[in-house]
Design a protein around this motif. Structure first.
Motif, mmCIF file in Angstrom:
data_model
loop_
_atom_site.group_PDB
_atom_site.id
_atom_site.type_symbol
_atom_site.label_atom_id
_atom_site.label_comp_id
_atom_site.label_asym_id
_atom_site.label_seq_id
_atom_site.Cartn_x
_atom_site.Cartn_y
_atom_site.Cartn_z
ATOM 1 N N PRO A 1 0.848 -1.136 0.000
ATOM 2 C CA PRO A 1 0.000 0.000 0.000
ATOM 3 C C PRO A 1 0.882 1.181 0.000
ATOM 4 C CG PRO A 1 0.322 -0.751 2.153
ATOM 5 C CD PRO A 1 1.076 -1.657 1.244
ATOM 6 N N LEU A 2 0.327 2.244 0.246
ATOM 7 C CA LEU A 2 1.138 3.388 0.250
ATOM 8 C C LEU A 2 1.303 3.832 1.660
ATOM 9 C CD1 LEU A 2 -1.771 3.623 0.389
ATOM 10 C CD2 LEU A 2 -1.557 5.307 -1.399
ATOM 11 N N SER A 3 2.294 4.488 1.835
ATOM 12 C CA SER A 3 2.573 5.147 3.072
ATOM 13 C C SER A 3 3.968 4.812 3.521
ATOM 14 C CB SER A 3 1.622 4.792 4.172
ATOM 15 O OG SER A 3 1.037 3.581 4.002
ATOM 16 N N PHE A 4 4.740 5.807 4.044
ATOM 17 C CA PHE A 4 6.014 5.451 4.624
ATOM 18 C C PHE A 4 6.896 6.474 5.256
ATOM 19 C CE2 PHE A 4 10.504 4.852 3.203
ATOM 20 C CZ PHE A 4 10.974 4.846 4.455
ATOM 21 N N ASP B 217 -9.924 -11.125 9.160
ATOM 22 C CA ASP B 217 -11.112 -11.892 8.769
ATOM 23 C C ASP B 217 -11.027 -12.396 7.332
ATOM 24 O OD1 ASP B 217 -12.060 -11.402 11.275
ATOM 25 O OD2 ASP B 217 -13.441 -9.794 10.689
ATOM 26 N N ALA B 218 -10.243 -11.735 6.499
ATOM 27 C CA ALA B 218 -9.918 -12.205 5.151
ATOM 28 C C ALA B 218 -8.407 -12.111 5.009
ATOM 29 C CB ALA B 218 -10.634 -11.376 4.092
ATOM 30 N N PRO B 219 -7.768 -13.030 4.303
ATOM 31 C CA PRO B 219 -6.309 -13.163 4.412
ATOM 32 C C PRO B 219 -5.465 -12.071 3.783
ATOM 33 C CG PRO B 219 -7.159 -14.711 2.788
ATOM 34 C CD PRO B 219 -8.349 -14.086 3.446
ATOM 35 N N MET B 220 -6.005 -11.305 2.799
ATOM 36 C CA MET B 220 -5.163 -10.381 2.047
ATOM 37 C C MET B 220 -5.639 -8.936 2.216
ATOM 38 S SD MET B 220 -3.024 -12.526 0.784
ATOM 39 C CE MET B 220 -2.130 -11.542 -0.416
ATOM 40 N N PRO B 221 -4.835 -8.069 2.843
ATOM 41 C CA PRO B 221 -5.211 -6.657 2.955
ATOM 42 C C PRO B 221 -5.232 -5.975 1.592
ATOM 43 C CG PRO B 221 -3.420 -7.216 4.473
ATOM 44 C CD PRO B 221 -3.569 -8.361 3.534
ATOM 45 N N TRP B 222 -6.240 -5.147 1.383
ATOM 46 C CA TRP B 222 -6.323 -4.327 0.169
ATOM 47 C C TRP B 222 -6.012 -2.892 0.613
ATOM 48 C CZ3 TRP B 222 -10.030 -5.792 -4.262
ATOM 49 C CH2 TRP B 222 -9.814 -4.959 -5.367
ATOM 50 N N PRO B 223 -4.825 -2.379 0.311
ATOM 51 C CA PRO B 223 -4.398 -1.079 0.849
ATOM 52 C C PRO B 223 -5.476 -0.004 0.778
ATOM 53 C CG PRO B 223 -2.637 -2.047 -0.422
ATOM 54 C CD PRO B 223 -3.819 -2.946 -0.608
ATOM 55 N N GLY B 224 -5.824 0.542 1.942
ATOM 56 C CA GLY B 224 -6.811 1.601 2.011
ATOM 57 C C GLY B 224 -8.237 1.164 1.815
ATOM 58 N N ASN B 225 -8.481 -0.151 1.648
ATOM 59 C CA ASN B 225 -9.817 -0.630 1.267
ATOM 60 C C ASN B 225 -10.198 -1.952 1.917
ATOM 61 O OD1 ASN B 225 -10.968 1.157 -1.176
ATOM 62 N ND2 ASN B 225 -8.736 1.037 -1.351
ATOM 63 N N GLY B 226 -9.768 -2.227 3.118
ATOM 64 C CA GLY B 226 -10.163 -3.445 3.800
ATOM 65 C C GLY B 226 -9.351 -4.652 3.386
ATOM 66 N N CYS B 227 -10.011 -5.823 3.296
ATOM 67 C CA CYS B 227 -9.336 -7.076 2.965
ATOM 68 C C CYS B 227 -10.129 -7.835 1.911
ATOM 69 C CB CYS B 227 -9.180 -7.947 4.219
ATOM 70 S SG CYS B 227 -7.859 -7.409 5.338
ATOM 71 N N VAL B 228 -9.487 -8.878 1.348
ATOM 72 C CA VAL B 228 -10.114 -9.624 0.254
ATOM 73 C C VAL B 228 -9.707 -11.091 0.357
ATOM 74 C CG1 VAL B 228 -8.207 -9.222 -1.351
ATOM 75 C CG2 VAL B 228 -10.508 -9.574 -2.249
ATOM 76 N N GLU B 229 -10.556 -11.951 -0.187
ATOM 77 C CA GLU B 229 -10.284 -13.382 -0.217
ATOM 78 C C GLU B 229 -9.431 -13.735 -1.441
ATOM 79 O OE1 GLU B 229 -11.151 -15.624 1.951
ATOM 80 O OE2 GLU B 229 -12.756 -14.731 3.147
ATOM 81 N N THR B 230 -8.836 -14.923 -1.401
ATOM 82 C CA THR B 230 -8.156 -15.475 -2.573
ATOM 83 C C THR B 230 -9.052 -16.539 -3.201
ATOM 84 O OG1 THR B 230 -7.040 -17.157 -1.238
ATOM 85 C CG2 THR B 230 -5.887 -15.074 -1.576
ATOM 86 N N ALA C 14 1.807 -11.067 -1.984
ATOM 87 C CA ALA C 14 1.791 -10.501 -0.633
ATOM 88 C C ALA C 14 1.243 -9.082 -0.705
ATOM 89 C CB ALA C 14 3.191 -10.497 -0.024
ATOM 90 N N THR C 15 0.587 -8.656 0.355
ATOM 91 C CA THR C 15 0.063 -7.285 0.435
ATOM 92 C C THR C 15 0.283 -6.731 1.831
ATOM 93 O OG1 THR C 15 -2.170 -8.072 0.997
ATOM 94 C CG2 THR C 15 -1.706 -7.666 -1.337
ATOM 95 N N VAL C 16 0.376 -5.408 1.904
ATOM 96 C CA VAL C 16 0.603 -4.699 3.167
ATOM 97 C C VAL C 16 -0.296 -3.477 3.207
ATOM 98 C CG1 VAL C 16 2.294 -3.501 4.611
ATOM 99 C CG2 VAL C 16 3.036 -5.404 3.193
ATOM 100 N N ASN C 17 -0.848 -3.199 4.381
ATOM 101 C CA ASN C 17 -1.605 -1.956 4.570
ATOM 102 C C ASN C 17 -1.268 -1.392 5.940
ATOM 103 O OD1 ASN C 17 -3.619 0.064 3.914
ATOM 104 N ND2 ASN C 17 -4.814 -0.854 5.559
ATOM 105 N N ILE C 18 -0.854 -0.132 5.979
ATOM 106 C CA ILE C 18 -0.493 0.528 7.236
ATOM 107 C C ILE C 18 -1.590 1.504 7.630
ATOM 108 C CG2 ILE C 18 1.118 2.129 8.339
ATOM 109 C CD1 ILE C 18 3.343 0.881 6.696
#
Length: 506
Positions: free
Chosen positions: A7-10, A339-352, A305-309
């Motif tokens: 995601p963005l941010s740093f 609750d879902a394995p993959m963070p969607w930066p700035g937008n919660g999480c998502v399933e695979t 892989a995904t990251v959200n800060i």
């Protein structure tokens, strides 16, 4: 190339940001205690008779220290409770101006009087460590936002503290000292009671304020709109060795809220948090995946892989090799399972789903806010997103999903905007690189030859189509990208994992 969403941010690379005197909540140090334990009054008297003054001093310290120590402990508890209450009332998702106004209101309460009392909110000169194009206009906007929150009336012009008293006449007024320094908007507010009569003002020309408050927030696109436009060009590229042989995702942001930015690097073996110092990535925390989560039932051959800060709160990390995603603090101590394995930066999480991401988007944890950006009708092999304050002070959410077969990235915004970028690679990130409040999409190329890879920056100003702004060759292959919050009033950073290196581009 493997997919990786950061995601963005740093981080502010290797330097801690000067907070410009911004107060911080620190635990008070306890008083030093002397002696070996509790001593009764009778025992003290007996010892005084035999050992006189020296032991009397020891007994006196032992008897008085507990009472004295209670005061700083109580003060620390009170300060901590007040800070927690303000953080809940004024979340970090507010714009800089709204956040400052909210914090001042929480501190001042009803000191300024009732909303219909006619109390004035008067700005002083605006001091900035960077050149401003429209300083008086920014001061007036700050004053209007603060006055609106406190129920006062905004004064039309900037003035000195002494002249503010004359302007207020017999009304209560709030005087604002305004400052922008090291990328922070700082506002000091003093409430003055009405001084009635000419001679009363002569006798006391410099009255003491009735109440004092201070608030500060990092500047955002609304504040930056009053600064000169920043051109989007690639400057010097700093290259350092990666902490992992292959970095799959990057994230940038201030995880613990100390005004210093961290870099999160995710590999198949471990997660790293650190900063770039002295030409090296210096790790401050590391967490191996082994023992953290079981292997996914059907891991992908090319892992994603995904990251959200969440600024000042936590970092969410997911890896398709593993069955679960996690929420960590800045030391990578687990806080919760997602609750879902993959963070969607700035937008919660998502399933695979098989080899793809998308659909079934949801908040990462119960209690988290749901994304306001619309979802997609299809799945993809790469995701990116961001949540930004625009030049009007409103927050908007954006998301991107790459359709793998078509090599096309589709964009969505909570305004209803839709757009696409063709011939895009599987490494994506979104953020505001030039500080104008409109998002940039950063993507690798769709080539299979690492030597031909590149970083491409597109600006998306709705309703226009995304426009390519910058292209930077990245021989070695891009495996992860992240954007970083702007420091001071300049451009933000772009971080990419290229081959075995991390590139820091400003």
């Amino acid at each position: 190339m493997t997919q990786a969403r950061g995601p963005l941010s740093f981080p502010a690379v290797e330097r801690l940001r000067n907070t410009g005197g911004r107060p911080r909540n620190r635990a008070l140090d306890g008083l030093l205690f002397f002696g070996g334990g509790a001593v009764s009054v009778r025992e003290c008297r007996r010892r005084i008779e035999s050992r006189r003054l020296a032991l009397a001093l020891t007994c006196g310290l032992a008897l008085t220290a507990p009472a004295a120590a209670a005061q700083p402990e109580a003060a620390a508890a009170k300060a901590g409770a007040a800070s927690e209450s303000t953080a809940q009332e004024c979340p970090s998702t507010l714009s800089a101006l709204s956040g400052v106004a909210c914090e001042l209101s929480a501190q001042l309460g009803s000191t300024l009087g009732k909303p219909d009392s006619g109390a004035l909110v008067i700005p002083g000169p605006l001091d900035s460590d960077a050149p401003l194009e429209r300083s008086p206009e920014l001061a007036q906007r700050i004053t209007r936002v603060v006055a609106g929150k406190l129920g006062g009336k905004a004064h039309g012009t900037q003035t000195t503290r002494g002249a503010a008293q004359l302007a207020a006449r017999s009304r209560a007024f709030l005087f604002l000292e305004l400052r922008i320094a090291h990328g922070m908007l700082e506002v000091t507010a003093d409430v003055y009671r009405p001084v009635k009569g000419f001679w009363a003002r002569v006798r006391n020309p410099n009255p003491e304020p009735l109440k004092h408050a201070f608030a500060s927030r990092p500047i955002d696109a609304e504040v930056r709109s009053f600064f000169p436009t920043v051109p989007l060009v690639a400057g010097k590229v700093l290259k350092v060795k990666s902490p992992e042989a292959q970095v799959l995702a990057l994230g940038c942001g201030d995880i613990d809220g100390d005004s210093a930015l961290e870099l999160v690097a995710v590999g198949r073996g471990a997660i790293h948090v650190g900063r770039i110092r002295g030409g090296k990535f210096v790790t401050s925390a590391r967490r191996a995946w082994t023992g953290l989560s079981p292997i996914a039932p059907v891991p992908l051959r090319e892992p994603i892989a995904t990251v959200n800060i969440s600024q000042g709160r936590y970092v969410d990390v997911g890896l398709t090799d593993r069955a679960q995603g996690f929420r960590f603090d800045a030391k990578l101590s687990p806080i919760a399972t997602l609750d879902a394995p993959m963070p969607w930066p700035g937008n919660g999480c998502v399933e695979t789903y098989q080899t793809l991401l998308g659909r079934k988007e949801r908040p990462c944890r119960s209690g988290d806010s749901a994304s306001s950006a619309p979802g997609f009708e299809h799945r993809g092999d790469a995701i990116a997103g961001t949540s930004l304050i625009d030049a009007s002070g409103k927050r908007h959410q954006y998301r991107a999903l790459r359709a793998a077969k078509e090599e096309r990235v589709d964009l969505r915004s909570d305004r209803g905007g839709r757009a696409s970028v063709s011939q895009a690679g599987a490494q994506l990130a979104m953020g505001d690189l030039d500080g104008d409040g409109a998002p940039e999409l950063i993507a690798s190329t769709s080539t299979l030859a690492p030597s031909e890879d590149a970083l491409i920056v597109y600006s998306w100003k709705e309703p226009a189509a995304p426009n390519e702004r910058l292209r930077l060759a990245a021989p070695g292959g891009v495996s992860a990208i992240a954007t970083c919050p702007a420091e001071d009033t300049g451009r933000s950073y772009l971080v990419a994992a290229v081959g075995s290196e991390l590139w820091l581009v400003r």
